[in-house]
Design a protein around this motif. Structure first.
Motif, short mmCIF file in Angstrom:
data_model
loop_
_atom_site.label_atom_id
_atom_site.label_comp_id
_atom_site.label_asym_id
_atom_site.label_seq_id
_atom_site.Cartn_x
_atom_site.Cartn_y
_atom_site.Cartn_z
N ASP A 72 0.83 -1.21 0.00
CA ASP A 72 0.00 0.00 0.00
C ASP A 72 0.86 1.26 0.00
O ASP A 72 0.56 2.25 0.68
CB ASP A 72 -0.95 -0.02 1.21
N GLY A 73 1.96 1.20 -0.75
CA GLY A 73 2.84 2.35 -0.87
C GLY A 73 3.89 2.48 0.22
O GLY A 73 4.78 3.32 0.12
N ILE A 74 3.80 1.68 1.29
CA ILE A 74 4.77 1.73 2.38
C ILE A 74 5.90 0.75 2.08
O ILE A 74 5.66 -0.46 1.94
CB ILE A 74 4.11 1.41 3.73
N ARG A 75 7.10 1.25 1.99
CA ARG A 75 8.26 0.41 1.67
C ARG A 75 8.84 -0.17 2.96
O ARG A 75 9.09 0.55 3.91
CB ARG A 75 9.31 1.22 0.93
N VAL A 132 21.15 -0.16 15.87
CA VAL A 132 21.65 1.22 15.88
C VAL A 132 21.95 1.74 14.48
O VAL A 132 21.98 2.94 14.25
CB VAL A 132 22.91 1.35 16.77
N MET A 133 22.15 0.83 13.52
CA MET A 133 22.47 1.25 12.16
C MET A 133 21.23 1.42 11.28
O MET A 133 21.34 1.83 10.13
CB MET A 133 23.42 0.24 11.51
N SER A 134 20.05 1.13 11.81
CA SER A 134 18.84 1.14 11.00
C SER A 134 18.47 2.56 10.56
O SER A 134 18.74 3.52 11.26
CB SER A 134 17.68 0.53 11.78
N ASN A 135 17.84 2.64 9.39
CA ASN A 135 17.34 3.93 8.92
C ASN A 135 15.82 3.93 8.79
O ASN A 135 15.25 4.84 8.18
CB ASN A 135 17.97 4.29 7.57
N ASN A 136 15.18 2.92 9.36
CA ASN A 136 13.72 2.83 9.28
C ASN A 136 13.19 2.05 10.46
O ASN A 136 13.92 1.31 11.14
CB ASN A 136 13.28 2.20 7.96
N PHE A 137 11.89 2.19 10.72
CA PHE A 137 11.27 1.57 11.88
C PHE A 137 11.20 0.05 11.77
O PHE A 137 11.20 -0.64 12.79
CB PHE A 137 9.87 2.15 12.09
N LEU A 138 11.11 -0.48 10.56
CA LEU A 138 11.04 -1.93 10.41
C LEU A 138 12.33 -2.60 10.87
O LEU A 138 12.30 -3.55 11.65
CB LEU A 138 10.75 -2.29 8.95
N GLN A 139 13.45 -2.09 10.40
CA GLN A 139 14.73 -2.66 10.81
C GLN A 139 15.00 -2.39 12.28
O GLN A 139 15.58 -3.23 12.98
CB GLN A 139 15.87 -2.10 9.96
N LEU A 140 14.57 -1.23 12.76
CA LEU A 140 14.68 -0.95 14.19
C LEU A 140 13.95 -2.00 15.00
O LEU A 140 14.46 -2.52 16.00
CB LEU A 140 14.11 0.44 14.49
N PHE A 141 12.75 -2.35 14.56
CA PHE A 141 11.96 -3.36 15.28
C PHE A 141 12.60 -4.74 15.17
O PHE A 141 12.56 -5.52 16.13
CB PHE A 141 10.54 -3.40 14.72
N PHE A 142 13.21 -5.05 14.03
CA PHE A 142 13.93 -6.33 13.90
C PHE A 142 15.06 -6.42 14.93
O PHE A 142 15.18 -7.40 15.67
CB PHE A 142 14.51 -6.48 12.49
N GLY A 143 15.90 -5.38 14.99
CA GLY A 143 16.99 -5.38 15.97
C GLY A 143 16.47 -5.38 17.38
O GLY A 143 17.03 -6.05 18.27
N LEU A 196 7.76 4.32 6.81
CA LEU A 196 8.51 3.84 7.97
C LEU A 196 9.94 4.37 7.96
O LEU A 196 10.74 4.00 8.82
CB LEU A 196 8.52 2.30 8.00
N ASP A 197 10.26 5.19 6.99
CA ASP A 197 11.61 5.73 6.87
C ASP A 197 11.81 6.90 7.84
O ASP A 197 10.97 7.81 7.91
CB ASP A 197 11.85 6.20 5.44
#
Length: 650
Positions: A72-75, A132-143, A196-197
């Protein structure tokens, strides 16, 4: 440089996979070499990135590594944001982790799970670096979730101990509570910002400052306040803030190296880092900042009190971590984000040092952890003694050491804040200085000074652990002394650049910068400030009570028995959780089992239907006699019934 960034994150993962899956093949030495080389490579490459971005002046990198899905347009992507905040965290995480890896060779030498432990701690490092290296909320949530999972594995590493299984389950469940709020916050970001960026969210945030959200119909709430508080609930779980702090002291059930890693550089610092990263959002809500400040102040003071009554050497340091995390959280609430991150950095060095020194004592004492059964260890363990002294002085903020610069900056920032909660917070953090010095040097004097309180067998085997244990202590003691002198560029300079956002509505750091005239001037000013005298009063009280008049402690405990019971009971948090949450969950489970499973499913649906079928079959069995005249008689009765119905009703 993109390949360098990937190598920093993936090198510990490669080591973790090799040690975990091929541990038997490569052996014990192979397991520690592949993980140490992986983490060591991350540290060296982090220094290279520091040179490229900070010394050489290259701009921040913000790029996508892999696009997982577009919905839905969210990458939903894996990407790196390498700015000066990230670089500082990368260096701290990789350096402290490297010291812990080296130390583990000596501490876990005889443990049968040697390879498995190295795999876990390398995986822990990878998870934190991805966060700490994430640039988006998805990767932040993964870490975020990855560090939670690996902490579960490490706290329960000695899985044959019931206490370890209880502790890791407790940590996992308490963090699920915080993570639920965190996930709701991310969902709100995705819903209202359509991305989410980080960069897109931060750019759009000022235009959303007046937006509202109706959680309850007819009651509009500020969108930014709701998002920030939900995200902070996640930080409360990870960074162990009241009331989601209860898991951290029990995490001491894991081996000492992981205690150092969790408390110094990885999991508990994730929440502090996240709030600092989200400064463009938090700066738009005074309500959220006040909530952050109050929670941090309560944690800083009241968790420090609990450290005074602890007798387990690791738990004293654990409650110290809780208190220091409270200081960092208070700084975040006061919009002193650079001071919070600076204290995170200095704390990582001296707290890792204190934990590893405690582990050195535990090794020498044959895994005895009760400080009441120690004493006089100074002459047996000189390296551990002097490094512990450095760590303890840094912790209480002794002038000139790393902890002094970061802690005093936080206290001054809170004092300069104009938020409603700043008065209470200032009282809490200033009082906490005395409490910190009291419990820190109570432990130090009882362990290294006072009379020896152990048997002759233990005395005959007391000695300094091998160099693989003591060298990391020395290497951590060095930044515990000198790291504070980086205060000029990091806290009051332009080190962070655009990585941290300061609003004109909260000019705390701007005011402090005008009053800052260099590190040595800061030291001289600190000698006349109340924090220094509070710390010295706490140190003197600990020295007098526990080395000169030890009976005073017993007299105080007897006189204030009610207060002592409250502190030993940890303010009743554990009992409340056990009775209300755990007991309530068990009660609901029992009710659902009895009413749903036993009565409804087994009683009515399964066994009930079987009984109905059996009864019906038993009745029908009598109709199937096998005699022809019985069937003829039945047919006649049926015909009569049919004719009667037709005549009377037809």
């Amino acid at each position: 440089m993109e390949n360098v960034y990937l190598a920093i994150a993936l090198a510990p993962l490669v080591g973790a996979i090799l040690a975990g899956l091929f541990g038997r093949l490569i052996g014990r030495s192979g397991a520690h070499w592949v993980t140490i080389l992986g983490v060591g490579l991350s540290f060296l490459l982090s220094l290279l990135v520091f040179k490229h971005h900070v010394i050489d002046g290259a701009g921040a990198f913000n790029g996508t590594v892999y696009t997982w899905m577009v919905s839905d347009g969210i990458r939903m992507e894996v990407g790196f944001l390498i700015d000066r905040l990230t670089i500082l965290m990368m260096m701290v995480v990789s350096f402290v982790s490297l010291m812990v890896h080296i130390y583990t060779i000596g501490y876990m030498h005889d443990d049968p799970g040697y390879q498995r432990f190295f795999s876990y701690i390398a995986l822990f490092t990878f998870s934190m670096l991805m966060l700490v290296m994430s640039n988006n909320f998805l990767q932040l949530f993964f870490g975020w979730e990855a560090v939670g999972l690996v902490s579960y594995l490490l706290i329960g590493f000695w899985y044959k101990r019931p206490s370890a299984i209880y502790a890791n389950l407790k940590a996992f469940l308490v963090n699920r509570v915080g993570d639920f709020g965190f996930l709701l916050g991310i969902a709100a970001v995705a819903m209202y910002f359509d991305t989410l960026d980080y960069a897109d969210v931060f750019a759009a945030a000022p235009s959303m400052v007046d937006a509202t959200i109706e959680i309850f119909q007819g009651s509009p709430w500020s969108l930014m306040t709701v998002v920030c508080i939900l995200l902070f609930i996640g930080a409360m779980g990870k960074s162990a803030q009241v009331p989601l702090h209860v898991w951290l002291p029990d995490s001491m059930e894991g081996p000492t190296p992981i205690s150092a890693l969790i408390h110094a550089a990885t999991m508990v610092t994730a929440g502090i880092f996240m709030v600092a990263r989200m400064s463009p959002l938090f700066e738009l809500s005074d309500t959220a900042l006040n909530v952050v400040m109050v929670i941090g102040a309560i944690t800083a003071l009241f968790m420090g009190f609990l450290g005074v009554v602890q007798n387990d050497i690791k738990r004293v340091i654990a409650y110290s971590t809780l208190s220091q995390l409270g200081y960092m959280t208070v700084a975040l609430g006061a919009s002193a984000y650079s001071a919070a991150i600076f204290h995170l950095m200095t704390h990582a060095f001296f707290k890792a040092l204190l934990f590893l020194a405690a582990g050195s004592v535990i090794i020498a004492m044959h895994h005895e952890q009760d400080i009441r059964r120690m004493g006089g260890l100074k002459k047996y363990m000189p390296v551990t003694y002097w490094t512990s002294l450095v760590g303890s002085l840094a912790l209480i903020g002794f002038p000139g050491l790393a902890g002094f610069f970061s802690k005093d900056t936080i206290i001054e920032a809170v004092h300069a804040s104009s938020l409603a909660a700043s008065g209470f917070a200032y009282f809490a953090v200033l009082s906490g200085v005395f409490v910190t010095a009291l419990y820190s040097f109570r432990m130090f004097f009882l362990v290294f000074h006072t009379e020896e309180r152990f048997d002759e067998h233990t005395r005959s085997h007391l000695h300094e652990p091998p160099a693989v244990v003591t060298v990391p202590l020395i290497l951590l003691a060095i930044p515990s002394v000198v790291a504070g002198y980086w205060i000029d560029p990091v806290v009051f300079g332009d080190y962070f650049g655009g990585a941290i956002f300061f609003s004109d509505a909260h000019p705390v750091m701007e005011e402090l910068t005008h009053e800052f005239h260099g590190a040595w001037s800061f030291v001289l000013h600190g000698l006349t400030g109340p924090a220094f005298w509070f710390a010295m009063a706490g140190l003197f009280t600990a020295w007098y009570v526990y080395t000169r008049q030890p009976d005073l402690a017993n007299q105080a405990r007897n006189r204030f028995a009610w207060l002592y019971r409250v502190l030993v009971d940890k303010y009743g948090f554990d009992r409340f959780n056990e009775v209300v949450f755990a007991g309530g969950a068990r009660g609901v489970g029992w009710l659902l089992w009895k009413a749903g499973d036993v009565v409804l499913i087994d009683g009515l649906l399964v066994n009930g239907s079987a009984r109905v079928v059996g009864w019906t079959a038993a009745v029908a069995r009598h109709l199937q006699s096998g005699y022809l005249y019985h069937y003829a008689f039945g047919m006649i009765l049926g015909l009569l019934a049919f004719l009667s119905w037709f005549i009377w009703w037809g």
